[in-house]
Design a protein around this motif. Structure first.
Motif, PDB file in Angstrom:
ATOM      1  N   SER A  43       0.763  -0.971   0.108  1.00 54.22           N
ATOM      2  CA  SER A  43       0.066   0.109   0.092  1.00 54.22           C
ATOM      3  C   SER A  43       1.037   1.123  -0.147  1.00 54.22           C
ATOM      4  O   SER A  43       1.856   1.327   0.853  1.00 54.22           O
ATOM      5  CB  SER A  43      -0.737   0.147   1.311  1.00 54.22           C
ATOM      6  N   LEU A  44       0.423   2.386  -0.948  1.00 56.00           N
ATOM      7  CA  LEU A  44       1.280   3.284  -0.861  1.00 56.00           C
ATOM      8  C   LEU A  44       0.143   4.616  -0.514  1.00 56.00           C
ATOM      9  O   LEU A  44       0.462   5.870  -0.758  1.00 56.00           O
ATOM     10  CB  LEU A  44       1.691   3.702  -2.296  1.00 56.00           C
ATOM     11  N   ARG A  45      -0.906   4.258   0.074  1.00 57.15           N
ATOM     12  CA  ARG A  45      -1.700   5.351   0.772  1.00 57.15           C
ATOM     13  C   ARG A  45      -0.947   6.534   1.611  1.00 57.15           C
ATOM     14  O   ARG A  45      -0.095   6.123   2.502  1.00 57.15           O
ATOM     15  CB  ARG A  45      -2.843   4.526   1.695  1.00 57.15           C
ATOM     16  N   GLY A  46      -1.543   7.721   1.202  1.00 56.94           N
ATOM     17  CA  GLY A  46      -0.474   8.818   1.885  1.00 56.94           C
ATOM     18  C   GLY A  46       0.517   9.285   1.185  1.00 56.94           C
ATOM     19  O   GLY A  46       1.061  10.336   1.726  1.00 56.94           O
ATOM     20  N   LYS A  47       1.103   8.450   0.562  1.00 54.28           N
ATOM     21  CA  LYS A  47       2.599   8.793  -0.097  1.00 54.28           C
ATOM     22  C   LYS A  47       2.481   9.783  -1.144  1.00 54.28           C
ATOM     23  O   LYS A  47       1.456   9.806  -2.066  1.00 54.28           O
ATOM     24  CB  LYS A  47       3.285   7.540  -0.809  1.00 54.28           C
ATOM     25  N   VAL A  48       3.518  10.497  -1.393  1.00 57.42           N
ATOM     26  CA  VAL A  48       3.539  11.412  -2.429  1.00 57.42           C
ATOM     27  C   VAL A  48       4.532  10.920  -3.468  1.00 57.42           C
ATOM     28  O   VAL A  48       5.870  10.854  -3.047  1.00 57.42           O
ATOM     29  CB  VAL A  48       3.653  12.793  -2.178  1.00 57.42           C
ATOM     30  N   ALA A  49       4.487  10.951  -4.740  1.00 52.07           N
ATOM     31  CA  ALA A  49       5.116  10.167  -5.643  1.00 52.07           C
ATOM     32  C   ALA A  49       5.245  11.286  -7.114  1.00 52.07           C
ATOM     33  O   ALA A  49       4.344  11.534  -7.627  1.00 52.07           O
ATOM     34  CB  ALA A  49       4.826   8.869  -6.172  1.00 52.07           C
ATOM     35  N   VAL A  50       6.491  11.301  -7.448  1.00 51.30           N
ATOM     36  CA  VAL A  50       7.038  12.137  -8.635  1.00 51.30           C
ATOM     37  C   VAL A  50       7.495  11.093  -9.646  1.00 51.30           C
ATOM     38  O   VAL A  50       8.351  10.478  -9.372  1.00 51.30           O
ATOM     39  CB  VAL A  50       8.091  13.353  -8.408  1.00 51.30           C
ATOM     40  N   ILE A  51       6.777  11.401 -10.720  1.00 50.61           N
ATOM     41  CA  ILE A  51       7.095  10.226 -11.700  1.00 50.61           C
ATOM     42  C   ILE A  51       7.655  11.095 -13.048  1.00 50.61           C
ATOM     43  O   ILE A  51       6.630  11.845 -13.731  1.00 50.61           O
ATOM     44  CB  ILE A  51       5.998   9.249 -12.318  1.00 50.61           C
ATOM     45  N   THR A  52       8.847  11.181 -13.356  1.00 48.90           N
ATOM     46  CA  THR A  52       9.471  12.058 -14.339  1.00 48.90           C
ATOM     47  C   THR A  52       8.921  11.522 -15.559  1.00 48.90           C
ATOM     48  O   THR A  52       9.012  10.351 -15.926  1.00 48.90           O
ATOM     49  CB  THR A  52      10.482  12.520 -14.413  1.00 48.90           C
ATOM     50  N   GLY A  53       8.452  12.346 -16.760  1.00 46.28           N
ATOM     51  CA  GLY A  53       8.156  11.592 -18.004  1.00 46.28           C
ATOM     52  C   GLY A  53       6.889  10.874 -18.076  1.00 46.28           C
ATOM     53  O   GLY A  53       6.997   9.644 -18.511  1.00 46.28           O
ATOM     54  N   SER A  54       5.947  11.222 -17.358  1.00 46.67           N
ATOM     55  CA  SER A  54       4.856  10.233 -17.104  1.00 46.67           C
ATOM     56  C   SER A  54       3.713  10.581 -18.048  1.00 46.67           C
ATOM     57  O   SER A  54       2.520  10.185 -17.531  1.00 46.67           O
ATOM     58  CB  SER A  54       4.604  10.451 -15.669  1.00 46.67           C
ATOM     59  N   SER A  55       3.821  11.463 -18.846  1.00 53.39           N
ATOM     60  CA  SER A  55       2.598  11.845 -19.729  1.00 53.39           C
ATOM     61  C   SER A  55       2.068  10.805 -20.771  1.00 53.39           C
ATOM     62  O   SER A  55       1.094  10.606 -21.357  1.00 53.39           O
ATOM     63  CB  SER A  55       2.809  12.921 -20.622  1.00 53.39           C
ATOM     64  N   ALA A  63       2.718   5.626 -13.213  1.00 54.28           N
ATOM     65  CA  ALA A  63       1.882   6.429 -12.343  1.00 54.28           C
ATOM     66  C   ALA A  63       0.469   5.893 -12.009  1.00 54.28           C
ATOM     67  O   ALA A  63       0.089   6.039 -11.064  1.00 54.28           O
ATOM     68  CB  ALA A  63       1.643   7.952 -13.317  1.00 54.28           C
ATOM     69  N   LYS A  64      -0.341   5.110 -13.003  1.00 54.52           N
ATOM     70  CA  LYS A  64      -1.450   4.582 -12.719  1.00 54.52           C
ATOM     71  C   LYS A  64      -1.222   3.514 -11.780  1.00 54.52           C
ATOM     72  O   LYS A  64      -2.163   3.343 -10.925  1.00 54.52           O
ATOM     73  CB  LYS A  64      -1.885   4.099 -14.140  1.00 54.52           C
ATOM     74  N   ALA A  65      -0.128   2.647 -11.766  1.00 52.11           N
ATOM     75  CA  ALA A  65       0.277   1.680 -10.936  1.00 52.11           C
ATOM     76  C   ALA A  65       0.322   2.218  -9.431  1.00 52.11           C
ATOM     77  O   ALA A  65      -0.040   1.466  -8.573  1.00 52.11           O
ATOM     78  CB  ALA A  65       1.241   0.847 -11.363  1.00 52.11           C
ATOM     79  N   LEU A  66       0.945   3.228  -9.313  1.00 53.34           N
ATOM     80  CA  LEU A  66       1.120   3.974  -8.032  1.00 53.34           C
ATOM     81  C   LEU A  66      -0.073   4.232  -7.383  1.00 53.34           C
ATOM     82  O   LEU A  66      -0.401   4.392  -6.082  1.00 53.34           O
ATOM     83  CB  LEU A  66       2.338   4.865  -8.171  1.00 53.34           C
ATOM     84  N   ALA A  67      -0.881   4.951  -8.347  1.00 54.61           N
ATOM     85  CA  ALA A  67      -1.961   5.623  -7.908  1.00 54.61           C
ATOM     86  C   ALA A  67      -3.126   4.347  -7.371  1.00 54.61           C
ATOM     87  O   ALA A  67      -3.731   4.704  -6.485  1.00 54.61           O
ATOM     88  CB  ALA A  67      -2.625   6.544  -8.877  1.00 54.61           C
ATOM     89  N   ALA A  68      -3.067   3.457  -8.173  1.00 53.58           N
ATOM     90  CA  ALA A  68      -3.815   2.317  -7.601  1.00 53.58           C
ATOM     91  C   ALA A  68      -3.527   1.824  -6.414  1.00 53.58           C
ATOM     92  O   ALA A  68      -4.112   1.094  -5.587  1.00 53.58           O
ATOM     93  CB  ALA A  68      -3.797   1.237  -8.811  1.00 53.58           C
ATOM     94  N   GLU A  69      -2.288   2.144  -5.886  1.00 52.65           N
ATOM     95  CA  GLU A  69      -1.935   1.526  -4.230  1.00 52.65           C
ATOM     96  C   GLU A  69      -2.130   2.550  -3.631  1.00 52.65           C
ATOM     97  O   GLU A  69      -2.022   2.397  -2.306  1.00 52.65           O
ATOM     98  CB  GLU A  69      -0.434   1.099  -4.578  1.00 52.65           C
ATOM     99  N   GLY A  70      -2.689   3.746  -3.955  1.00 52.61           N
ATOM    100  CA  GLY A  70      -3.072   4.798  -3.123  1.00 52.61           C
ATOM    101  C   GLY A  70      -2.044   6.124  -3.068  1.00 52.61           C
ATOM    102  O   GLY A  70      -2.552   6.861  -2.267  1.00 52.61           O
ATOM    103  N   ALA A  71      -1.295   6.107  -4.010  1.00 50.52           N
ATOM    104  CA  ALA A  71      -0.321   7.383  -3.673  1.00 50.52           C
ATOM    105  C   ALA A  71      -0.790   8.386  -4.381  1.00 50.52           C
ATOM    106  O   ALA A  71      -1.685   8.363  -5.457  1.00 50.52           O
ATOM    107  CB  ALA A  71       1.192   7.052  -4.577  1.00 50.52           C
ATOM    108  N   ASN A  72      -0.580   9.644  -3.993  1.00 55.06           N
ATOM    109  CA  ASN A  72      -0.730  10.889  -4.579  1.00 55.06           C
ATOM    110  C   ASN A  72       0.279  10.979  -5.843  1.00 55.06           C
ATOM    111  O   ASN A  72       1.428  10.851  -5.117  1.00 55.06           O
ATOM    112  CB  ASN A  72      -0.829  11.801  -3.779  1.00 55.06           C
ATOM    113  N   VAL A  73      -0.063  11.216  -6.886  1.00 50.56           N
ATOM    114  CA  VAL A  73       1.141  11.199  -7.942  1.00 50.56           C
ATOM    115  C   VAL A  73       1.142  12.533  -8.688  1.00 50.56           C
ATOM    116  O   VAL A  73       0.124  13.132  -9.040  1.00 50.56           O
ATOM    117  CB  VAL A  73       0.807  10.117  -9.024  1.00 50.56           C
TER     118      VAL A  73
END
Length: 320
Positions: A43-55, A63-73
């Motif tokens: 679980s990444l709930r509550g985490k903040v993740a930066v993904i460079t070149g994620s468009s 980005a979608k995978a990290l968000a699915a685990e609860g991260a703010n991306v």
């Protein structure tokens, strides 16, 4: 003959020795229990993740995978704002639709709704936000970091997905071509990590480089010279940083995908070449970005706390 005073002193020393061992054992057990508390699965709930070149492509899938685990991306892009918006919309739509997700994010500069008590500005329910920044430059990376901290006040995960992959042989390369690859794939990511390491949450920070399985492959083409050389340099940087930043409770790893079916991969590549590459993979297919993303999400999670300084080849057996 031992005096009563000597006997008493001897007994005292034995008692202190036993007490010290008992205290050390208790201390060790306490540390072990505390570490076990920190292992919270993927679980990444509550985490903040930066993904460079994620468009788009692999970065977008991550980005979608990290968000699915609860991260703010943070969806980072340099030019293709439309694709970046589509990725963010997909993530935010999925977040709103999910009854289990309840993540409140800081406001962006252009999207705020005044619906709180006494007109206080409240952020919209978003799990993904956009930041335009050219991370092939040091200044662009600094801006991305500053905006992330302005919006969220923290950073937990840094995924270095942006990069340059040009195709020229030795006789064709010139100094600008060489510099562009090492600026984009080595220099800028290194200095972004340097700045991020000062502000990332510790312990538990996660830094993940993206490389290529070509750095370990014997089936190389002459026109991959600068790309493979720069990615190989990034891999070695990650290995050294794992030793350095590991003392702060961070992990630094590299994911090295094999051939991935992206627009960049297909440009200028004849179908018969793609078919030939697929034939060398046990499953007889080229990877999709979604095949790579879950591995990155795992490395970003608390469950991967004991994976540090590794280069993970995610290539379906293309390179073994």
């Amino acid at each position: 003959m031992v005096s009563a005073k000597g006997t008493k002193s001897h007994i005292h020393r034995i008692f202190c020795s036993v007490a010290q061992k008992f205290h050390s054992h208790q201390h060790y057990d306490a540390e072990k229990v505390e570490r076990s508390k920190n292992i919270a699965g993927t679980s990444l709930r509550g985490k903040v993740a930066v993904i460079t070149g994620s468009s788009k492509s692999i970065g977008a899938a991550i980005a979608k995978a990290l968000a699915a685990e609860g991260a703010n991306v943070i969806i980072n892009y340099a030019k293709d704002g439309k694709s970046a918006e589509e990725v963010a919309q997909q993530i935010n739509s999925a977040s709103i639709a999910s009854t289990s997700a309840s993540i409140s994010l800081p406001p962006t500069s252009t999207d705020v709704q005044k619906n709180g008590p006494n007109g206080v500005e409240l952020p919209p329910q978003q799990q993904a936000v956009l930041i335009k920044a050219d991370t092939s430059t040091i200044s662009g990376g600094q801006y991305l970091l500053q905006e992330t901290l302005r919006m969220f006040g923290r950073l937990d995960i840094l995924i270095l997905s942006a990069g340059l992959m040009g195709s020229k042989t030795l006789s064709e390369i010139d100094e600008p071509f060489f510099d562009a690859h090492f600026d984009s794939n080595v220099k800028a990511p290194l200095f972004l990590v340097k700045a991020a390491a000062e502000v990332m949450e510790r312990p538990g920070g996660r830094i993940i480089f993206l490389s290529t399985s070509l750095t370990a492959s014997s089936t190389l083409l002459p026109n991959t010279l600068c790309y493979v050389a720069s990615k190989g340099a990034a891999e070695q940087i990650a290995r050294v940083l794992a030793k350095d930043l590991g003392t702060k409770g961070f992990t630094v790893n590299t994911v090295a995908p094999g051939p991935v079916d992206t627009t960049l991969f297909r440009i200028g590549t004849p179908q018969h070449v793609i078919d030939s590459i697929a034939a060398q993979i046990p499953s007889h297919r080229i990877a999709e970005p979604e095949d790579i993303a879950p591995i990155v999400a795992f490395l970003a999670s608390p469950a991967a706390q004991w994976v540090n300084g590794q280069i993970l080849g995610v290539n379906g057996g293309y390179v073994v």
